[in-house]
Design an enzyme around this catalytic site. Structure first.
Site, PDB file in Angstrom:
ATOM      1  N   GLU A  28      -3.314  -1.478  -4.715  1.00  0.00           N
ATOM      2  CA  GLU A  28      -4.638  -0.920  -4.534  1.00  0.00           C
ATOM      3  C   GLU A  28      -4.757  -0.068  -5.875  1.00  0.00           C
ATOM      4  O   GLU A  28      -3.571   0.345  -6.577  1.00  0.00           O
ATOM      5  CB  GLU A  28      -4.662   0.129  -3.380  1.00  0.00           C
ATOM      6  CG  GLU A  28      -5.930   0.938  -3.290  1.00  0.00           C
ATOM      7  CD  GLU A  28      -5.619   2.102  -2.393  1.00  0.00           C
ATOM      8  OE1 GLU A  28      -7.008   2.706  -1.808  1.00  0.00           O
ATOM      9  OE2 GLU A  28      -4.971   2.259  -1.589  1.00  0.00           O
TER      10      GLU A  28
ATOM     11  N   ASP B 239       0.949  -1.100   0.034  1.00  0.00           N
ATOM     12  CA  ASP B 239      -0.085   0.039  -0.155  1.00  0.00           C
ATOM     13  C   ASP B 239       0.661   1.276  -0.078  1.00  0.00           C
ATOM     14  O   ASP B 239       1.953   1.155   0.441  1.00  0.00           O
ATOM     15  CB  ASP B 239      -0.939   0.203   1.328  1.00  0.00           C
ATOM     16  CG  ASP B 239      -2.119   1.068   1.008  1.00  0.00           C
ATOM     17  OD1 ASP B 239      -2.241   1.435  -0.087  1.00  0.00           O
ATOM     18  OD2 ASP B 239      -2.735   1.051   1.965  1.00  0.00           O
TER      19      ASP B 239
ATOM     20  N   ASP C 202      -1.483   1.263   8.316  1.00  0.00           N
ATOM     21  CA  ASP C 202      -1.016   0.971   7.103  1.00  0.00           C
ATOM     22  C   ASP C 202      -0.759  -0.503   6.808  1.00  0.00           C
ATOM     23  O   ASP C 202      -1.056  -1.085   5.586  1.00  0.00           O
ATOM     24  CB  ASP C 202       0.158   1.598   6.706  1.00  0.00           C
ATOM     25  CG  ASP C 202       0.119   3.139   6.751  1.00  0.00           C
ATOM     26  OD1 ASP C 202      -1.220   3.713   6.693  1.00  0.00           O
ATOM     27  OD2 ASP C 202       1.015   3.962   6.972  1.00  0.00           O
TER      28      ASP C 202
END
Ligand SMILES: [Zn+2]
Length: 214
Positions: free
Chosen positions: A114, A30, A195
């Site tokens: 993502e 991410d 995260d």
């Protein structure tokens, strides 16, 4: 999830070629404001210190330029200096991104990320500029072709599944998660860096998509 979530997958069931290998080692990744990437393994990859130092120096030289009288000899000289620094930083960033994407493509069979609609993010949310400054989009495309070259996969996961509000252990979704909350705490007992929690969500959804297609 509805079909629209699968509309923009880089992992495309239809276009799989025979040379693609079976994926066994998966990684979730991410974007993070605190370091450039955060991984489902709990690790982070940020720009090295020399890069940050170079950025500081660039800012200093730019301030100097702003104090020079426009058109003067000093101004021209300083302008050249700033341009050189820009170039240097750009190259350092690219070099860093090449090395990182290379090692990820070597180490993993599938990297789940993502599905960043960069334009959408830049238009809507406050951290859009950060993403562009850090060249995360450029990094993802480097990673994409390096994986492709090796018959491996970059799997794009819809943003809904990457939500930092979802508990990566039990699946519960929080109504609110303030940006200041750096630790994800869940009633199930999960206590994780927010995260990393998001990166694990991305990993899980990416694996699901892979299984569906493979
Ligand atoms: Zn939970």
């Amino acid at each position: 999830p509805s079909g629209k979530y699968f509309a923009s997958l880089l992992f495309d069931c239809e276009n799989q070629t025979a040379e693609k290998r079976q994926a066994e080692k998966f990684l979730g990744m991410d974007f993070s404001m605190h370091g450039m990437c955060v991984f489902s393994t709990g690790e982070r990859a940020g720009y090295p210190m020399f890069y940050r130092n170079a950025e500081k120096k660039l800012a200093r030289e730019q301030r100097k330029l702003s104090r020079c009288e426009k058109g003067s000899r000093n101004y021209q000289k300083q302008k050249k200096k700033v341009a050189l620094y820009h170039e240097k930083i750009k190259n350092q960033r690219k070099d860093f991104q090449h090395k990182l994407s290379h090692s990820l493509a070597e180490d993993y069979d599938a990297v789940c990320v993502e599905d960043l609609n960069l334009k959408g993010i830049a238009g809507g949310l406050h951290f859009g500029k950060g993403i562009q400054d850090n060249g995360y989009g450029q990094f993802l495309s480097m990673l994409g072709y390096k994986l492709e070259e090796r018959g491996k996969y970059l799997i794009k996961v819809d943003r809904y599944f990457a939500s930092s509000k979802i508990c990566s252990v039990c699946g519960h979704k929080k109504k609110e998660l303030a940006l200041s909350e750096r630790i994800y705490l869940c009633e199930c007992g999960n206590r994780m860096d927010r995260d990393v929690n998001a990166a694990v969500n991305i990993l899980k959804e990416g694996k699901r998509i892979y299984k569906k297609c493979a």
